[in-house]
Motif scaffolding. Structure first.
Motif, mmCIF file in Angstrom:
data_model
loop_
_atom_site.group_PDB
_atom_site.id
_atom_site.type_symbol
_atom_site.label_atom_id
_atom_site.label_comp_id
_atom_site.label_asym_id
_atom_site.label_seq_id
_atom_site.Cartn_x
_atom_site.Cartn_y
_atom_site.Cartn_z
ATOM 1 N N ALA A 25 -14.471 66.885 -7.398
ATOM 2 C CA ALA A 25 -13.983 65.246 -8.474
ATOM 3 C C ALA A 25 -13.759 64.420 -7.748
ATOM 4 O O ALA A 25 -13.565 63.698 -7.877
ATOM 5 N N ALA A 26 -12.379 64.848 -6.690
ATOM 6 C CA ALA A 26 -11.143 64.184 -6.001
ATOM 7 C C ALA A 26 -12.355 62.775 -5.336
ATOM 8 O O ALA A 26 -11.722 61.881 -4.913
ATOM 9 N N ASN A 27 -13.600 63.741 -4.504
ATOM 10 C CA ASN A 27 -13.998 62.835 -3.387
ATOM 11 C C ASN A 27 -14.897 61.178 -4.211
ATOM 12 O O ASN A 27 -14.882 60.031 -3.648
ATOM 13 N N SER A 28 -15.129 60.942 -5.445
ATOM 14 C CA SER A 28 -15.617 60.127 -6.589
ATOM 15 C C SER A 28 -14.717 59.805 -7.648
ATOM 16 O O SER A 28 -15.498 58.386 -7.468
ATOM 17 N N ILE A 29 -13.860 60.532 -7.717
ATOM 18 C CA ILE A 29 -13.223 59.523 -8.454
ATOM 19 C C ILE A 29 -11.780 58.981 -7.901
ATOM 20 O O ILE A 29 -10.673 58.460 -8.291
ATOM 21 N N ALA A 30 -11.089 59.572 -7.006
ATOM 22 C CA ALA A 30 -9.940 59.503 -6.490
ATOM 23 C C ALA A 30 -9.160 58.031 -6.083
ATOM 24 O O ALA A 30 -8.271 57.451 -6.820
ATOM 25 N N THR A 31 -10.038 57.069 -5.799
ATOM 26 C CA THR A 31 -10.072 55.789 -5.559
ATOM 27 C C THR A 31 -10.263 54.881 -6.391
ATOM 28 O O THR A 31 -9.407 53.951 -7.046
ATOM 29 N N ILE A 32 -10.837 55.275 -7.302
ATOM 30 C CA ILE A 32 -11.242 54.588 -8.865
ATOM 31 C C ILE A 32 -9.538 54.853 -10.013
ATOM 32 O O ILE A 32 -9.282 53.959 -11.200
ATOM 33 N N VAL A 33 -9.020 55.827 -9.714
ATOM 34 C CA VAL A 33 -8.258 56.543 -10.628
ATOM 35 C C VAL A 33 -6.649 55.953 -9.438
ATOM 36 O O VAL A 33 -6.073 54.983 -10.611
ATOM 37 N N SER A 34 -7.114 55.272 -8.336
ATOM 38 C CA SER A 34 -5.471 55.293 -7.680
ATOM 39 C C SER A 34 -5.494 53.690 -7.510
ATOM 40 O O SER A 34 -4.429 52.691 -7.973
ATOM 41 N N ILE A 278 -29.384 67.331 5.394
ATOM 42 C CA ILE A 278 -28.685 68.012 6.470
ATOM 43 C C ILE A 278 -27.943 67.840 5.085
ATOM 44 O O ILE A 278 -27.233 67.282 4.197
ATOM 45 N N PRO A 279 -27.042 69.089 5.245
ATOM 46 C CA PRO A 279 -26.260 69.488 4.210
ATOM 47 C C PRO A 279 -24.844 69.390 4.288
ATOM 48 O O PRO A 279 -23.725 70.384 5.471
ATOM 49 N N VAL A 280 -24.741 68.596 4.366
ATOM 50 C CA VAL A 280 -23.192 67.835 4.857
ATOM 51 C C VAL A 280 -21.351 68.074 3.995
ATOM 52 O O VAL A 280 -22.344 67.975 2.622
ATOM 53 N N SER A 281 -20.593 67.454 4.227
ATOM 54 C CA SER A 281 -19.471 67.951 3.803
ATOM 55 C C SER A 281 -19.130 66.540 2.695
ATOM 56 O O SER A 281 -18.844 65.133 3.383
ATOM 57 N N THR A 282 -19.384 65.841 1.469
ATOM 58 C CA THR A 282 -18.564 65.299 0.353
ATOM 59 C C THR A 282 -17.184 64.885 0.936
ATOM 60 O O THR A 282 -17.230 63.894 0.822
ATOM 61 N N THR A 283 -16.474 65.893 0.571
ATOM 62 C CA THR A 283 -15.210 65.889 1.204
ATOM 63 C C THR A 283 -14.629 65.467 2.572
ATOM 64 O O THR A 283 -14.235 64.558 2.755
ATOM 65 N N HIS A 284 -15.743 65.839 3.956
ATOM 66 C CA HIS A 284 -15.749 64.976 4.684
ATOM 67 C C HIS A 284 -15.497 63.725 5.067
ATOM 68 O O HIS A 284 -15.304 62.771 5.987
ATOM 69 N N THR A 285 -16.924 63.797 3.942
ATOM 70 C CA THR A 285 -17.744 62.028 3.878
ATOM 71 C C THR A 285 -16.726 60.899 3.562
ATOM 72 O O THR A 285 -16.378 59.907 4.389
ATOM 73 N N ILE A 286 -15.859 61.482 2.491
ATOM 74 C CA ILE A 286 -15.121 60.079 1.418
ATOM 75 C C ILE A 286 -14.045 60.019 2.539
ATOM 76 O O ILE A 286 -13.404 59.340 2.874
ATOM 77 N N THR A 287 -13.251 61.266 3.063
ATOM 78 C CA THR A 287 -12.094 61.195 3.997
ATOM 79 C C THR A 287 -12.396 60.204 5.087
ATOM 80 O O THR A 287 -11.773 59.694 5.167
#
Length: 337
Positions: A25-34, A278-287
């Motif tokens: 969840a942090a991947n898609s909401i962290a910036t909008i919350v911060s 390609i099954p990539v990591s959402t976490t890696h991508t947004i980081t």
């Protein structure tokens, strides 16, 4: 035929999808919350809605097909799938507990592959003959490429936006970027749902084929995508506040403009990789996207000590998940027949 182990596997797969939702969840909401565009509760509802919306628009599940082919069919058993899921859930919960933004995608892939390799060894075969090397190599390559692509796109998008808005009044620009963040976070949530839920779809498809409920090559039963998108959306609703804190403020300070840039870059990268299955990591991508945005200010704007720790978590996720899965499979081979 529906058996107890089949019911357990389907249940655990959906539990994993749920943990994937609150873990990522942090991947898609962290910036909008911060950036205080939305409250945490509003943000998770917003993200969960777009996680589930994918169900109505994406019908060609290319990422699911890739995940389903990671382990060679001859070495797939229900015990292999069960061991992989237990390992993936275990590592997801460990990293969530410590607030480490690791990859749910890669822990699932590592668990599945590790259990398959162990089964091959039990059968007297070469362990690595149990995995499709081309798929594994592509996944390993994108552990590096996904965050780099996100970083580059994040940097470029930020530079373009800064150039376009160089004469804008700061207060007016900030109001517009707060509105635009709703759009960029929705796009990222949509891409996250489409990318990550498909990995569990691939596991469930392999499960029903292995259980001889459907034949190899048959279409995916509709209940699988419906259940997977629902589970990941419910997980997102639960939030993952420890990782939100890491992603939203600890890597680099995020403004609404930078939030738009990072989310846009992450969404573009995920749409691109999903198109090619390609099954990539959402976490890696947004980081990577957040780091790219931070680099537009100055090199020191990124907290490199924390970033290096995150990268170490990425490196060890697949092997640790594979080792856990191998141990679980060894136990299952004794107690579950």
């Amino acid at each position: 035929m529906v058996t107890p182990i089949l019911i357990v596997i389907v249940s655990l797969a959906l539990i994993f999808d749920y943990t994937n939702g609150f873990h990522d969840a942090a991947n898609s909401i962290a910036t909008i919350v911060s950036t205080k565009v939305l409250t945490p509760f509003q943000a998770v509802v917003w993200a969960a809605f777009f996680n589930f919306l994918v169900y109505f628009f994406v019908k060609d599940h290319k990422v699911a097909k890739t995940v389903a082919k990671i382990v060679v069919e001859n070495f797939i058993t229900l015990q292999v799938i069960l061991a992989g899921l237990i390992a993936a859930i275990t590592w997801n919960l460990i990293t969530w507990w410590f607030g480490i933004p690791s990859s749910s995608s890669h822990t699932l892939i590592g668990g599945f592959a590790g259990a398959g390799i162990t089964n091959a060894l039990y059968m007297g075969a070469n362990g690595f003959s149990a995995v499709n090397g081309s798929y594994i190599l592509t996944i390993l390559a994108y552990i590096v490429l996904a965050p780099v692509i996100g970083l580059v796109i994040g940097y470029i998008v930020t530079v373009i936006i800064l150039h376009i808005c160089k004469n804008a009044r700061p207060a007016v620009a900030e109001r517009w970027f707060k509105r635009l963040q709703l759009v960029s976070s929705a796009a990222l949530s949509f891409a996250h749902g489409g990318n990550d839920a498909q990995k569990v779809m691939g596991i469930l498809y392999v499960t029903v084929v292995t259980a001889k409920i459907i034949k190899p090559g048959d279409s995916m039963p509709n209940w699988i995508p419906l259940a997977c998108y629902s589970a990941i959306a419910l997980g997102t609703l639960s939030g993952g506040w420890k990782i939100v804190k890491t992603m939203g403020s600890k890597i680099t300070k995020i403004t609404p403009l930078e939030g738009v840039s990072a989310e846009t870059a992450g969404a573009i990268t995920l749409f691109f990789t999903e198109h090619f299955g390609i099954p990539v990591s959402t976490t890696h991508t947004i980081t990577g996207s957040i780091i790219g945005v931070g680099l537009t200010k100055r090199l020191s704007a990124v907290r490199w000590g924390l970033t290096i720790n995150i990268i170490w978590a990425w490196v060890i996720t697949i092997p640790v998940s594979a080792i856990i899965a191998a141990s679980v499979f060894a136990l299952l081979s004794v107690f579950v027949k």
